[in-house]
Scaffold this motif. Sequence first.
Motif, PDB file in Angstrom:
ATOM      1  N   PRO A  29      -6.944  16.933 -10.832  1.00 25.50           N
ATOM      2  CA  PRO A  29      -7.300  16.745  -9.420  1.00 25.50           C
ATOM      3  C   PRO A  29      -8.632  16.018  -9.279  1.00 25.50           C
ATOM      4  N   GLY A  32     -11.769  14.529  -3.158  1.00 26.29           N
ATOM      5  CA  GLY A  32     -11.196  13.858  -1.999  1.00 26.29           C
ATOM      6  C   GLY A  32     -11.529  14.652  -0.763  1.00 26.29           C
ATOM      7  N   GLY A  33     -10.809  14.365   0.313  1.00 21.37           N
ATOM      8  CA  GLY A  33     -11.061  15.105   1.545  1.00 21.37           C
ATOM      9  C   GLY A  33     -12.394  14.736   2.151  1.00 21.37           C
ATOM     10  N   ALA A  38     -13.656  18.307  -1.734  1.00 22.49           N
ATOM     11  CA  ALA A  38     -12.454  19.051  -2.080  1.00 22.49           C
ATOM     12  C   ALA A  38     -11.698  18.340  -3.197  1.00 22.49           C
ATOM     13  N   THR A  40      -8.377  17.249  -4.919  1.00 23.65           N
ATOM     14  CA  THR A  40      -7.030  16.981  -4.430  1.00 23.65           C
ATOM     15  C   THR A  40      -6.100  16.716  -5.615  1.00 23.65           C
ATOM     16  N   SER A  42      -2.925  15.260  -7.696  1.00 24.42           N
ATOM     17  CA  SER A  42      -2.202  13.998  -7.606  1.00 24.42           C
ATOM     18  C   SER A  42      -0.850  14.214  -6.931  1.00 24.42           C
ATOM     19  N   ALA A  46       1.327  17.714  -7.058  1.00 27.92           N
ATOM     20  CA  ALA A  46       1.758  18.449  -5.864  1.00 27.92           C
ATOM     21  C   ALA A  46       3.270  18.600  -5.816  1.00 27.92           C
TER      22      ALA A  46
END
Length: 314
Positions: A29, A32-33, A38, A40, A42, A46
């Motif tokens: 991860p 991001g965000g 945060a 995130t 990939s 997910a």
Amino acid sequence: MGTPEFAVPVLDALVEAGHDVVAAYSQPPRAGGRRGKALTPSPVHARAEALGIEVRTPLSFRKDPEALPAFQALNADVAVVAAYGLILPQAVLDAPRHGCLNVHGSLLPRWRGAAPIQRAILAGDAETGVGIMQMEAGLDTGPVRLEERTPIDGKTAGDLTAELSAMGARLMVTVLADLDGHPPIAQPEAGVTYAAKIDKAEARLDFSRSAVEVERQVRAFNPAPGAFFEFQGERFRVHAAQLFPGESRGPESPAATPETLGPGFRRGTVIDDKLTIACAEGAIRPTLVQRAGRGVMTSRELLNGLNIPAGTQL
């Protein structure tokens, strides 16, 4: 083994075909965000979790002492790789009974490397495709079991990514259903080209090139990193553009020079009230543009709120 959205249809196709996916490997991860704090996962990460598949995210098979033994312990029949983003050492390639099969988004050996879809568009290739390659230690040098072609025409990198992803998923299922019927065939030694990773600086529209080449920039960098020009210190992203006055995209088609478009117009000069821009040969007319922090709009909508008069040098 995959990371971006390109690899998700491949994972879905494996599951739908009834294969027992014992694990999914993906890049770790990333930040991001909001404000990049945060982490995130990939798209593959997910999707695999949603399917109830165990996800593993080693940083490296070479540096992580536990990664290789854990992979070997899976006793997999085959590893399916699609835009994974990690170099696989020989011990990983040898671990599955039938080795590692890669979904490669180009016609090999035309484009080996990181960005085959974008490079094919930038080069003006008439067609591209997908190959199911038996992986070996070299960079995309392995023999190909099956491939399929598609014309590029006026497609963007986003268009081709979606098309080739679906095509690759279908071809992978076909190969896995009959490995003996799709033996690996060595790539030709001639015609090797390397698709270097895209540098964001390449996305700046280069009006010292022909209009045909500039239009390819727009398509090759859509959706990312996004082709752009600058005006009064502001960056304007170009999502779509037309050749003006309608030249062919093919290299065989002659194009007008800036001198034939009007007296005094140089490369990068706006030549009318429709945002048509002179290039080294011919001109380009952005049709969908975006200002920073705003939505995509037509060039007419942009010019309704912003004055970029003829004669402006971009």
